[in-house]
Write a protein that holds these residues in place. Sequence first.
Motif: not given
Length: 174
Positions: A20-22, A171-173, A135-137, A95-96
């Motif tokens: 669905k996402h990657i 997703q990384r912020i 953690a920045g996600w 990230l998954v």
Amino acid sequence: MYEQDFPHKRYQETLNFLEKHIAKDLNILDLGVENPLTELLKKKNYKVENTKGEDLDLDFSNVKNSSAEVVTAFEIFEHLIAPFNVLREIKADKLVASIPLSLWFSSAYRSKTDKWDRHYHEFEDWQFDWLLEKAGWKIIDSKKWTNPVNKIGIRPLLRKITPRYYIVYAQRIV
């Protein structure tokens, strides 16, 4: 019967979420050693490379040196004492990750024969969300599912209705 059927629902749910996402043309670094799920992803034409079995609480070299666009972590973070640290070191912007959820009617998993096969953390969904955000996600999507077993009793009944697994796409912020 339980042992044979156990991975299949988890693997199918994981694969459906990943699809669905990657996109399949993206390079993936999967945290953890190669395993049956890795083989399934490769059969589905995903480009997957695994870490090499290093202690991801202490050694981030494969994570730091990876040029993968996506990092996957399927039932890995519960084994780490400090998953925040490796989450901060990921260079990919996607990230998954999936985790087993904490179950009020069952204690955390601990193998009696393998010192590495134990869960230091079994998260509630909000705890895992908070860890990722800190953690920045940013979580874009998530899903939970149950892990029913073919046994009779109160706990097997509770497993049919209580979500056991939680997966997120983040997703990384910047």
